[in-house]
Enzyme design. Structure first.
Site, PDB file in Angstrom:
ATOM      1  CB  ALA A 135      -0.925   0.002   1.210  1.00 25.52           C
ATOM      2  CG  ASP A 186      10.171   4.357   3.571  1.00 24.32           C
ATOM      3  OD1 ASP A 186       9.755   5.524   3.452  1.00 24.32           O
ATOM      4  OD2 ASP A 186      10.299   3.577   2.615  1.00 24.32           O
TER       5      ASP A 186
HETATM    6  C1  GLA Z   1       9.859   4.936  -1.015  1.00 23.18           C
HETATM    7  C2  GLA Z   1      11.280   4.820  -0.488  1.00 23.18           C
HETATM    8  C3  GLA Z   1      11.668   6.078   0.275  1.00 23.18           C
HETATM    9  C4  GLA Z   1      11.396   7.333  -0.532  1.00 23.18           C
HETATM   10  C5  GLA Z   1       9.987   7.292  -1.118  1.00 23.18           C
HETATM   11  C6  GLA Z   1       9.716   8.425  -2.049  1.00 23.18           C
HETATM   12  O1  GLA Z   1       8.960   4.962   0.052  1.00 23.18           O
HETATM   13  O2  GLA Z   1      11.391   3.709   0.369  1.00 23.18           O
HETATM   14  O3  GLA Z   1      13.028   6.010   0.644  1.00 23.18           O
HETATM   15  O4  GLA Z   1      12.348   7.507  -1.528  1.00 23.18           O
HETATM   16  O5  GLA Z   1       9.729   6.087  -1.815  1.00 23.18           O
HETATM   17  O6  GLA Z   1       9.753   9.622  -1.369  1.00 23.18           O
END
Ligand code: GLA
Length: 403
Positions: A135, A186
């Site tokens: 998601a 993240d």
């Molecule tokens: C994913 C990656 C993050 C970031 C986002 C875009 O969630 O895991 O590190 O680059 O895409 O912002």
């Protein structure tokens, strides 16, 4: 309205107890404890982390749980309450591409902590994911971080490992063992979030700043479009590569260094002429960094209208310049705005996954209903909904070791 599907967070105590029991059944012994790490929603600052820029995510109350027990024989046993597949092997066998699939996010953490771990360290791990999968809400970072905090708590020599260093190890696990080129936002928010706050991440400095949510009358509604999102496919890596090529062409260490005022300069255009879509990609990254800082300012001013318009501006930039949106995300954004959301945007890597909308608390059901209706009209799969209440970082739940 009530026939909408709302994804509620799990109850920590219930999951911990069930997981403890399942662990005993599967492995024949008690776990040393149960740990949990949150998924995330990013309010703004997308595809900026791997460009040394800014992002403003929050930790969700939806978490991935891991029951873990240390072994002394170098064996790793990895199983999941959701996935039929499991993995068993020796720590020395783990490396780039091994194991494959979801167990890589667990074994990869042990690999990344490598020489900090005592000889012969092994683990039994049983995970239970309550962050919706695919998601775009970072279920994979929640998985690696839940195991990361467990290992840090259980291995004496790791007690001094900082959250930032643990996040870096979890990023290496994903980049090098699982083969997903994620940028670090993240893992950082999963490990370093502050309860009830957003987290301003400065990816170049590896620093974080908690930012208060100053709009109590408004909520962040999350729309899981259920259009499959995967970072392991080539598009994310291709965007990352384009940014690196652009930075090299511009002679800067990262796109963070490029002054927004220079975007229109002839020498910048010339330098980017040979980078496919270089100008548009760079424009997204540079303007997005500006929007993050402006949004932090708007929150301080409690200016919900400005927060919303910055979010919508971010979506337009991701759709038109960075080209990582998709039909489902655009339908969700348009429908939310049409139903009165103050702002809306895709969140996370894109190409599917989730959208978010800033909504007056009283209008949450109304906006969610309008999005669901738009999906039905367009013949799309029924979306699911979550409320993004800023929550706490990864940590231990228990139970305490029973010996
Ligand atoms: C994913 C990656 C993050 C970031 C986002 C875009 O969630 O895991 O590190 O680059 O895409 O912002």
């Amino acid at each position: 309205m009530s026939n909408l599907t709302w994804l509620e967070p799990a109850d920590d105590d219930t999951v911990a107890e069930t997981l403890d029991q399942s662990f005993r059944r599967r492995f024949g012994v008690a776990p040393d404890g149960v740990w949990a790490a949150p998924g995330r929603v990013n309010l703004i600052g997308e595809h900026t982390d791997y460009n040394g820029g800014f992002a403003l995510p929050l930790a969700l109350p939806h978490r991935t749980y891991a029951a873990v027990r240390v072994r002394g024989d170098g064996v790793l046993r990895i199983a999941s309450a959701q996935q039929p597949s499991s993995w068993q092997g020796r720590v020395e066998e783990v490396g780039p591409g091994r194991p494959e699939g979801w167990p890589a996010y667990v074994a990869g953490v042990v690999w990344a902590l490598g020489d900090r771990l005592p000889d012969g360290l092994g683990l039994d791990v049983l995970v239970d994911g309550h962050v919706p999968l695919g998601a775009g809400l970072s279920s994979s970072a929640a998985l690696s971080c839940s195991v990361g905090v467990a290992v840090r708590d259980l291995v004496r020599g790791l007690a001094g490992l900082s959250d930032a260093d643990l996040a870096a190890a979890c990023v290496r696990a994903e980049n090098e063992v699982a083969g997903a080129a994620t940028g670090g936002m993240d893992q950082t928010v999963s490990l370093r979030a502050v309860d009830e706050h957003l987290l301003l991440i400065d990816a170049r400095e590896h620093s974080v700043l908690p930012v208060a949510w100053t709009l109590p009358g408004h909520e962040v509604l999350v729309v899981d479009t259920r259009a499959h999102h995967s970072l392991a496919d080539g598009q994310y890596a291709a965007r990352r590569h384009a940014c690196e090529s652009a930075a090299t062409a511009l002679g800067v260490g990262s796109l963070r260094e490029l002054d927004p005022g220079r975007l229109e300069d002839a020498d910048v255009r010339r330098a980017l002429a040979d980078v496919p879509d270089g100008m548009a990609r760079v424009r997204h990254v540079v303007t997005e960094n500006g929007r993050v800082l402006d949004l932090v300012g708007a929150l301080q001013e409690q200016d919900a209208v400005l927060v919303g318009s910055l979010m919508t501006g971010s979506h337009e930039s991701l759709r038109d310049d960075y080209e990582v949106s998709c039909r489902e995300l655009d339908v969700a954004v348009t429908a939310a705005l049409g139903a009165g959301a103050l702002g809306a945007r895709m969140t996370g890597g894109g190409f599917g996954g989730s959208a978010i909308a800033l909504v007056d608390r009283e209008d949450v059901e109304l906006v969610a209903g309008a999005v669901a209706e738009a999906f039905a009209d367009e013949g799309l799969t029924e979306p699911h909904f979550l409320e993004a209440a800023p929550s706490r970082p990864a940590g231990r739940l228990g139970p305490r070791p029973t010996g």
